[in-house]
Design an enzyme around this catalytic site. Sequence first.
Site, PDB file in Angstrom:
ATOM      1  CG  ASP A 179      39.036  41.173  35.184  1.00  0.00           C
ATOM      2  OD1 ASP A 179      39.162  41.942  34.187  1.00  0.00           O
ATOM      3  OD2 ASP A 179      38.393  41.795  36.305  1.00  0.00           O
ATOM      4  CE  LYS A 247      38.931  42.032  39.923  1.00  0.00           C
ATOM      5  NZ  LYS A 247      38.073  41.043  39.046  1.00  0.00           N
ATOM      6  CE  LYS A 283      36.975  44.752  38.624  1.00  0.00           C
ATOM      7  NZ  LYS A 283      36.677  43.803  37.217  1.00  0.00           N
TER       8      LYS A 283
END
Lengths: 347, 287
Positions: A179, A247, A283
Amino acid sequence: MRRYARRYAHLVTMQTPGPITPAYSPQAAERLASMADVTASDAALRRFLHGLPGVDAVGLEGRAATLGTRSIKTTAKAYAIDLAISMIDLTTLEGADTPGKVRALCAKGVNPDPTDRTTPKVAAICVYPDMVETAKDALAGSGIHVASVATAFPAGRAALPVKLADTADAVAAGADEIDMVIDRGAFLSGRYMRVFEEIKAVKAACARPDGSAAHLKVIFENGELSTYDNIRRASWLAMLAGADFIKTSTGKVAVNATPPNTLLMLEAVRDFRAATGVQVGVKPAGGIRTTKDAIKYLVMVNETLGEEWLTPDWFRFGASSLLNDLLMQRQKLSTGRYSGPDYVTVD
Amino acid sequence: MSDARLSVFKTYKLFVGGKFPRSESGRVYEVADSKGNWLANAPLASRKDARDAVVAARKAFGGWAGATAYNRGQILYRIAEMLEGRREQFVREVAEAEGLSKSKAAAVVDAAIDRWVWYAGWTDKIGQIAGAANPVAGPYFNLSTTEPTGVVAVLAPQDSSFLGLVSVLAPVIATGNTAVVVTSEKSPLPALSLGEVLATSDLPGGVVNVLSGKAAEIGPHLAAHSDVNAIDLTGADAELATALETAAADNLKRVLRPRDEDWSADPGTDRLLTFLETKTVWHPIGV
């Protein structure tokens, strides 16, 4: 999408995208290469991103609010709860994380409700890079992925070589997913190419010696991008650069995932697939604490992207306290009695 | 200009988590006085209101149980002061609800306020009668102290809408528990007005949550709720009480069975002691 096609016919060769391919496949790289003309120069990229249609903020918020009013009950609710549990990236990103805490979280991820073994396991455990090895050991054989934040999370304020080393370390330690955070300073000051190149470099750093690669999630930190237009631009920018997932946020600032900004990203993912045939995951992270919230997001995914995205491969929740609420609701559905925080683990 | 004013009716609402929500279900029911004349519409709480109330009570528990007994006493005393200021209103509501004359209703309200003061005084004294320094055969201090049980669901008495309510509620919160109260179904108005008093008395939101409605509808969900630690069945009839006690057994709740009560009599410490746990610690004597 046709609208983009008309406006950018001279920029993008917009043919029928052909078969759908996941963002992490080699075919996806080829498809993105076919978009090289929009990312050829800083000017071309800026022209493309600023040419994306502006976001109708009132319409977006209204749509998100409408989708949040669906009533999901009984068997549909049970299905949604299990699906949401299986989509969780169970997260601990604290300065005070210890190996013991990470191991405890991993044990919870494998077996979220010890009183009910039919509970599905979570999708991944999300930790800082130095805890990847601990998590990997604790999860061995469970099939749960280890996600690691990298690139000087959460601020992203470090030199590129440091960020790449951070990423390479996490991948070497066994992280299945990375991430990364984008450089919001560069993005907000209009240096899109710099952000683009950085994402590409991190994607390259995700490669493992055996030819496979850790999946890359790109965090925008929506709360710092200040406008919906910026979120749409960041989404396209990251997807063009090869993100496997986009995300919403780090969970470290005041405004995290909200239904409107997640809906906007879902729409960008839908449009991107229609344009390029490349499928990207989404996400939302931070601020999703209750089962009710989680179900709202699932409704949005289903209505915007369809069932194909309703799997942990394409949609994830970045959360920690959400899991306990899902478990309590699951216990309520199975026993008929309201449960309480005494019946779930405190992490 | 005409002398007639438009009537301003009061909208009675629930009291949950320090706020005044309508019932989640949107339902209300008609409340009548003892002669059958319509008084007001009261919210008809649903199981989800009960669930929300338990969440609010749980959230408030740490702070309330952790407050010093002296501080709790001050807050309870403050509530009594606020009740005194609204005496007229409560006298009227009690008179209408129970069909009492104005002077009898005034006596009931005075008794209720006095009872509140009485329980306010007990907050920092109950530990002395229920706790102990136990003699043990060893070089240890052995101390038993009282601790609140947790979230207590209270089915308030059906017949005594105010004095009875105060008599079951005050002892629960005096010792540091938080409460979810289901009011008398027939006459909930004094209880709902009490919520307004509690909201303006420094009582942290969520310590007392007032639900008006049917004990038979909400009771089973509270009795079965795993996050409720005790239930007072005073307002349940015999049949309902048995069913609720069975449901409450699942997570070993403390249960106070209904019994014949004379609300005007001296209450004693019985109700204070029912919702207390005893913690005993051994501490080495430093010799």
